[in-house]
Design a protein around this motif. Structure first.
Motif, PDB file in Angstrom:
ATOM      1  N   PHE A   6       0.859  -1.184   0.000  1.00 32.67           N
ATOM      2  CA  PHE A   6       0.000   0.000   0.000  1.00 32.67           C
ATOM      3  C   PHE A   6       0.900   1.241   0.000  1.00 32.67           C
ATOM      4  CE2 PHE A   6      -2.406  -3.407   1.970  1.00 32.67           C
ATOM      5  CZ  PHE A   6      -3.639  -3.320   1.351  1.00 32.67           C
ATOM      6  N   ARG A   7       0.916   1.962  -1.131  1.00 30.90           N
ATOM      7  CA  ARG A   7       1.758   3.157  -1.246  1.00 30.90           C
ATOM      8  C   ARG A   7       0.911   4.390  -0.965  1.00 30.90           C
ATOM      9  NH1 ARG A   7       3.745   0.302  -6.139  1.00 30.90           N
ATOM     10  NH2 ARG A   7       5.745  -0.643  -5.556  1.00 30.90           N
ATOM     11  N   LYS A   8       1.316   5.151   0.032  1.00 36.20           N
ATOM     12  CA  LYS A   8       0.556   6.344   0.414  1.00 36.20           C
ATOM     13  C   LYS A   8       0.594   7.381  -0.699  1.00 36.20           C
ATOM     14  CE  LYS A   8       2.120   9.400   3.407  1.00 36.20           C
ATOM     15  NZ  LYS A   8       2.540  10.060   4.659  1.00 36.20           N
ATOM     16  N   LYS A   9      -0.570   7.865  -1.114  1.00 34.85           N
ATOM     17  CA  LYS A   9      -0.645   8.884  -2.153  1.00 34.85           C
ATOM     18  C   LYS A   9      -0.341  10.276  -1.591  1.00 34.85           C
ATOM     19  CE  LYS A   9      -4.193   6.455  -4.882  1.00 34.85           C
ATOM     20  NZ  LYS A   9      -5.594   6.530  -5.397  1.00 34.85           N
ATOM     21  N   ALA A  10      -0.906  10.573  -0.432  1.00 37.77           N
ATOM     22  CA  ALA A  10      -0.718  11.879   0.220  1.00 37.77           C
ATOM     23  C   ALA A  10      -1.125  11.731   1.673  1.00 37.77           C
ATOM     24  CB  ALA A  10      -1.556  12.952  -0.460  1.00 37.77           C
ATOM     25  N   GLU A  11      -0.747  12.698   2.493  1.00 37.69           N
ATOM     26  CA  GLU A  11      -1.121  12.667   3.904  1.00 37.69           C
ATOM     27  C   GLU A  11      -2.638  12.763   4.030  1.00 37.69           C
ATOM     28  OE1 GLU A  11      -0.533  12.504   8.062  1.00 37.69           O
ATOM     29  OE2 GLU A  11       0.751  12.034   6.354  1.00 37.69           O
ATOM     30  N   PRO A  12      -3.278  11.814   4.714  1.00 44.28           N
ATOM     31  CA  PRO A  12      -4.738  11.865   4.864  1.00 44.28           C
ATOM     32  C   PRO A  12      -5.168  13.041   5.727  1.00 44.28           C
ATOM     33  CG  PRO A  12      -3.817  10.147   6.252  1.00 44.28           C
ATOM     34  CD  PRO A  12      -2.687  10.649   5.406  1.00 44.28           C
ATOM     35  N   GLU A  13      -6.371  13.536   5.472  1.00 49.60           N
ATOM     36  CA  GLU A  13      -6.893  14.681   6.216  1.00 49.60           C
ATOM     37  C   GLU A  13      -7.672  14.255   7.458  1.00 49.60           C
ATOM     38  OE1 GLU A  13      -9.124  17.109   3.572  1.00 49.60           O
ATOM     39  OE2 GLU A  13      -7.415  17.565   2.273  1.00 49.60           O
ATOM     40  N   GLU A  14      -7.779  12.967   7.698  1.00 54.32           N
ATOM     41  CA  GLU A  14      -8.476  12.457   8.869  1.00 54.32           C
ATOM     42  C   GLU A  14      -7.779  11.198   9.351  1.00 54.32           C
ATOM     43  OE1 GLU A  14     -12.084   9.783   7.593  1.00 54.32           O
ATOM     44  OE2 GLU A  14     -12.076  11.583   6.329  1.00 54.32           O
ATOM     45  N   ARG A  15      -8.099  10.781  10.560  1.00 54.73           N
ATOM     46  CA  ARG A  15      -7.561   9.533  11.078  1.00 54.73           C
ATOM     47  C   ARG A  15      -8.200   8.363  10.335  1.00 54.73           C
ATOM     48  NH1 ARG A  15      -4.465  11.086  15.276  1.00 54.73           N
ATOM     49  NH2 ARG A  15      -3.696   8.941  15.436  1.00 54.73           N
ATOM     50  N   LEU A  16      -7.420   7.300  10.161  1.00 54.20           N
ATOM     51  CA  LEU A  16      -7.877   6.151   9.403  1.00 54.20           C
ATOM     52  C   LEU A  16      -7.881   4.902  10.281  1.00 54.20           C
ATOM     53  CD1 LEU A  16      -5.813   6.695   6.136  1.00 54.20           C
ATOM     54  CD2 LEU A  16      -8.146   7.466   6.607  1.00 54.20           C
ATOM     55  N   ASP A  50      -8.695   5.768  -2.000  1.00 54.79           N
ATOM     56  CA  ASP A  50      -8.552   7.215  -1.825  1.00 54.79           C
ATOM     57  C   ASP A  50      -7.202   7.587  -1.225  1.00 54.79           C
ATOM     58  OD1 ASP A  50     -11.165   7.813  -2.749  1.00 54.79           O
ATOM     59  OD2 ASP A  50     -11.982   7.300  -0.769  1.00 54.79           O
ATOM     60  N   VAL A  51      -6.588   6.647  -0.516  1.00 56.40           N
ATOM     61  CA  VAL A  51      -5.375   6.952   0.241  1.00 56.40           C
ATOM     62  C   VAL A  51      -4.149   6.231  -0.320  1.00 56.40           C
ATOM     63  CG1 VAL A  51      -4.322   6.897   2.542  1.00 56.40           C
ATOM     64  CG2 VAL A  51      -6.786   7.247   2.310  1.00 56.40           C
ATOM     65  N   PHE A  52      -4.346   5.038  -0.863  1.00 58.97           N
ATOM     66  CA  PHE A  52      -3.213   4.203  -1.257  1.00 58.97           C
ATOM     67  C   PHE A  52      -3.300   3.770  -2.722  1.00 58.97           C
ATOM     68  CE2 PHE A  52      -3.997   3.178   3.274  1.00 58.97           C
ATOM     69  CZ  PHE A  52      -2.765   3.534   3.816  1.00 58.97           C
ATOM     70  N   THR A  53      -2.124   3.588  -3.305  1.00 54.04           N
ATOM     71  CA  THR A  53      -1.983   2.833  -4.542  1.00 54.04           C
ATOM     72  C   THR A  53      -1.611   1.405  -4.167  1.00 54.04           C
ATOM     73  OG1 THR A  53      -1.245   4.777  -5.781  1.00 54.04           O
ATOM     74  CG2 THR A  53      -0.708   2.616  -6.702  1.00 54.04           C
ATOM     75  N   ILE A  54      -2.277   0.430  -4.738  1.00 54.48           N
ATOM     76  CA  ILE A  54      -2.078  -0.969  -4.370  1.00 54.48           C
ATOM     77  C   ILE A  54      -1.203  -1.668  -5.397  1.00 54.48           C
ATOM     78  CG2 ILE A  54      -3.199  -3.162  -3.847  1.00 54.48           C
ATOM     79  CD1 ILE A  54      -5.723  -1.587  -3.154  1.00 54.48           C
ATOM     80  N   ALA A  55      -0.227  -2.417  -4.921  1.00 53.03           N
ATOM     81  CA  ALA A  55       0.621  -3.243  -5.779  1.00 53.03           C
ATOM     82  C   ALA A  55       0.831  -4.583  -5.099  1.00 53.03           C
ATOM     83  CB  ALA A  55       1.957  -2.561  -6.030  1.00 53.03           C
ATOM     84  N   GLY A  56       1.245  -5.593  -5.866  1.00 49.96           N
ATOM     85  CA  GLY A  56       1.491  -6.916  -5.303  1.00 49.96           C
ATOM     86  C   GLY A  56       0.210  -7.686  -5.063  1.00 49.96           C
ATOM     87  N   ASP A  57       0.367  -8.958  -4.657  1.00 48.00           N
ATOM     88  CA  ASP A  57      -0.815  -9.806  -4.533  1.00 48.00           C
ATOM     89  C   ASP A  57      -0.760 -10.825  -3.398  1.00 48.00           C
ATOM     90  OD1 ASP A  57       1.159 -11.382  -5.567  1.00 48.00           O
ATOM     91  OD2 ASP A  57       0.105 -11.903  -7.417  1.00 48.00           O
TER      92      ASP A  57
END
Length: 269
Positions: A6-16, A50-57
């Protein structure tokens, strides 16, 4: 197969809430289904995509590339597999985990390893308050497993600890091992005031000294015990690694005599 990343796209604006992203819950899910999992905590309804780019399986080996203090509940209740975080994490890391390994290449917030029963949590940086402790109203904290902290730990680490090992390379804040039932805590740095308050059993190695102890601990004198060498050797071969009391004479104190009084604190001589 390659590890699920899970590659973070940007800092989230809320807690996850990232508790759904554990091996057992992701096994058998297609990438599009994982991307649609809800992780937001507000009406915005954030999902993984919305938060991550997904790679791998391969969900048995999960990696978060990029961390955040808003990434809460990573590895909560996981029973097997590996999770690695390249960055900081929020609260409740590995809460109630039963197995597997969580590696954090950064800092962790409060309640890391809370009520965990097995597995390994390795935090390279600092950890917040109540490391391996219980939530309010719970009778026991950590019930098994191993937690290592490369930096400092906040207040009440090991509170109500029943079993397992916590190893802190740096300093520990106040009331370490409070209300401890059993288990072992090793601190390499300085420990703040009144560690072991109301502990019934268990062992604290305070290798960098302590600010001061409660008056209900009794000095038993120097302790050149074979068990200390056995424990140091076992730690060195396991997840904890080398410990600072290895090969050193220690002074033993028994307590807390305000309660059952079968716990022990070892201090350097």
């Amino acid at each position: 197969m390659s590890g699920l990343t899970f590659r973070k796209k940007a800092e989230p604006e809320e807690r996850l809430d990232l508790s759904p992203l554990v091996p057992a819950r992701l096994a058998g899910l297609a990438a599009k289904d994982i991307a649609a999992l809800p992780i937001g905590l507000t009406r915005r309804g954030l999902v993984v995509d919305d938060v991550f780019t997904i790679a791998g399986d391969d969900p048995a080996a999960i990696r978060f590339e990029g961390g955040s203090h808003r990434f809460d509940r990573i590895g909560e209740a996981m029973a097997a597999g590996d999770i690695t975080v390249d960055g900081d994490v929020g609260v409740r890391l590995g809460r109630a985990m039963a197995g597997g390994t969580i590696t954090v290449n950064g800092t962790a917030g409060d309640d890391a390893g809370s009520a965990m029963a097995g597995g390994v949590i390795a935090i390279s940086g600092d950890a917040g308050d109540r490391l391996g402790g219980p939530f309010a109203g719970e009778m026991t904290g950590m019930k098994g497993g191993t937690i290592t902290v490369g930096g400092h730990a906040g207040a009440r680490a090991g509170d109500r600890m029943r079993r397992g090992v916590i190893a802190i390379a740096g300093d520990a804040a106040g009331d370490l091992g409070s209300r401890m039932i059993a288990g072992t805590i090793v601190v390499g740095g300085t420990t703040a005031a009144t560690p072991g308050r109301l502990m019934k059993r268990g062992t604290l190695f305070l290798c960098g000294g302590v600010d001061h102890l409660a008056p209900t601990f009794l000095d038993n004198g120097p302790a050149d015990l074979l068990i200390l060498k056995v424990m140091a050797d076992a730690f060195a071969e396991g997840a904890v690694g080398p410990v600072p009391f290895a090969g050193k004479m220690m002074r033993r104190l028994g307590g807390d005599t305000a309660v059952l009084g079968l716990g022990e604190i070892f201090l350097p001589i």
